[in-house]
Structures are given as C-alpha cells and as structure tokens.
Design a protein around this motif. Structure first.
Motif, PDB file in Angstrom:
ATOM      1  N   SER A  73     -13.509  33.611  -5.474  1.00 33.27           N
ATOM      2  CA  SER A  73     -13.611  32.158  -5.488  1.00 33.27           C
ATOM      3  C   SER A  73     -14.227  31.475  -3.978  1.00 33.27           C
ATOM      4  O   SER A  73     -14.600  30.688  -3.686  1.00 33.27           O
ATOM      5  CB  SER A  73     -12.794  30.811  -6.305  1.00 33.27           C
ATOM      6  OG  SER A  73     -12.482  31.688  -7.280  1.00 33.27           O
ATOM      7  N   ARG A  98     -15.413  28.232   1.057  1.00 36.81           N
ATOM      8  CA  ARG A  98     -15.123  28.320  -0.775  1.00 36.81           C
ATOM      9  C   ARG A  98     -16.695  28.207  -1.213  1.00 36.81           C
ATOM     10  O   ARG A  98     -17.787  27.577  -0.477  1.00 36.81           O
ATOM     11  CB  ARG A  98     -15.339  26.687  -0.906  1.00 36.81           C
ATOM     12  CG  ARG A  98     -13.593  25.589  -1.031  1.00 36.81           C
ATOM     13  CD  ARG A  98     -14.212  24.596  -1.389  1.00 36.81           C
ATOM     14  NE  ARG A  98     -13.279  23.882   0.266  1.00 36.81           N
ATOM     15  CZ  ARG A  98     -12.938  22.992   1.352  1.00 36.81           C
ATOM     16  NH1 ARG A  98     -14.423  23.209   1.386  1.00 36.81           N
ATOM     17  NH2 ARG A  98     -12.218  23.019   1.661  1.00 36.81           N
ATOM     18  N   ARG A 100     -18.802  31.352  -3.473  1.00 36.82           N
ATOM     19  CA  ARG A 100     -19.872  33.130  -2.759  1.00 36.82           C
ATOM     20  C   ARG A 100     -20.941  32.787  -2.214  1.00 36.82           C
ATOM     21  O   ARG A 100     -21.829  31.507  -2.337  1.00 36.82           O
ATOM     22  CB  ARG A 100     -20.108  33.614  -4.286  1.00 36.82           C
ATOM     23  CG  ARG A 100     -18.593  33.446  -5.571  1.00 36.82           C
ATOM     24  CD  ARG A 100     -19.305  33.789  -6.589  1.00 36.82           C
ATOM     25  NE  ARG A 100     -18.008  33.737  -7.432  1.00 36.82           N
ATOM     26  CZ  ARG A 100     -17.779  34.556  -8.346  1.00 36.82           C
ATOM     27  NH1 ARG A 100     -18.572  35.820  -9.259  1.00 36.82           N
ATOM     28  NH2 ARG A 100     -16.630  34.530  -8.978  1.00 36.82           N
TER      29      ARG A 100
END
Length: 194
Positions: A73, A98, A100
């Motif tokens: 995540s 935070r 990808r």
C-alpha cells in the motif's frame, strides 16, 4: 545564495536570481540538466556529492527493511525528486509514500503523500540538518537523519514553519518508531557494519 555571501564585486550587482521548481523542471525536460546531480533548495541549485560505499549500502539496507514493513500500500522511493514547494525540489535518500509508484506517474510526490523522509549522513551532516527546516516548513510529517559516523538516528516530528517541534535521538541499540505502523525498526545491524 544570500547577497551577503557574494564577493563584494558581485554583491554590487544585486541579489542573484532564484529559480522556481517549474523553471528547473523545464530545464530538465529540455535536457539542460541531464548529467548533473543537483537539487533545488529554496530557489538555489546545489550540486550533490557522489555516494561512498557505506552510504549506498546503508540506503539499500534501509530501503529493504522499509519496503518489507510498509508493504504494497506504500512505495519506498530512492533518491527521487519530490515537490516540496514552488522553490524546492529535493532528492532525499529515501521516502516512504502512501500509494503505489504508478499513482505518481503524472506528477511528483508532494509532502501530503509522504509518511517518512530519510537522509543518510556520512559527510553531509550540515546540509541534511539544514534540510530539516525546509522539510518542516513544507509539511513533511516525519524526517529521519541517519548519521552513520555517530551511529545515531534523529527523529524529527511535528512540522511547523520554523522547524520541527519535536526532536528525538536514538542510539545503535534503540529501535526507532515507524510512523503509521505502531512498530519500530532496529538499526543495530546497520550500525555494527561500520
């Protein structure tokens, strides 16, 4: 560069022209900064020194541990530009973000995306301490400065315009809290390598 830092003959010409993040990004797109390792800090382009083996190995060691702890995540960026402000495009050693990687395909990471920013200091202690004020003013929530020669980790939290309100220092055998996870990371293995 402050006007007072200029030689007297150049100071008479007035203050130097500072660059914006957009101007530097256009220079990169035009191929003007292809082979130069630089970062924009408060409108000034600074050369970045090459990394020695201890710095490189420490960066890889820490990347592996952060990636394993934070999971899919989050993304762990290495030596990647992020947009701190309209006049700063730093390239920290590591950043836990935070989301990808492809979430940031069309834009640079910004402070609101960052969970943790890391600078590894082997010979760059002065610069990395100065960057703390910029990171705090930009809203980076947690900043670690890993000082290899002293085998310590500085944990900076509670960013404010004048700098971080909280500073804690951890020794080689003291685990450092990982933001947003409620767990800790031990540095003893890394610091024993030196």
């Amino acid at each position: 560069m402050p006007e007072s830092a200029l030689p007297p003959s150049l100071a008479e010409l007035g203050p130097p022209r500072l660059l914006s993040a957009d101007e530097v990004l256009r220079m990169v797109a035009a191929g003007l900064l292809v082979d130069e390792r630089v970062e924009l800090l408060d409108g000034v382009l600074y050369a970045m020194s090459p990394q020695g083996p201890a710095h490189s190995a420490s960066s890889v060691w820490l990347h592996q541990r952060l990636a394993a702890r934070y999971g899919e995540s989050f993304s762990v960026y290495d030596h990647s530009t992020f947009r701190l402000s309209d006049v700063s495009l730093p390239e920290p050693d590591l950043a836990v973000v935070r989301g990808r990687p492809l979430d940031f395909y069309a834009r640079h990471v910004r402070p609101a995306d960052i969970v943790l920013l890391v600078e590894i200091s082997m010979t760059s202690q002065r610069r990395d301490r100065a960057k703390a004020a910029l990171y705090a003013a930009g809203g980076v929530p947690v900043y670690w400065r890993v000082d290899l020669p002293t085998r310590r980790v500085e944990l900076h939290t509670q960013p404010a315009p004048g700098g971080y309100a909280q500073l804690a220092s951890y020794g080689a055998d003291e685990p450092v809290p990982l933001p947003e996870l409620g767990t800790e990371l031990a540095f003893a293995e890394l610091f024993r390598a030196g």
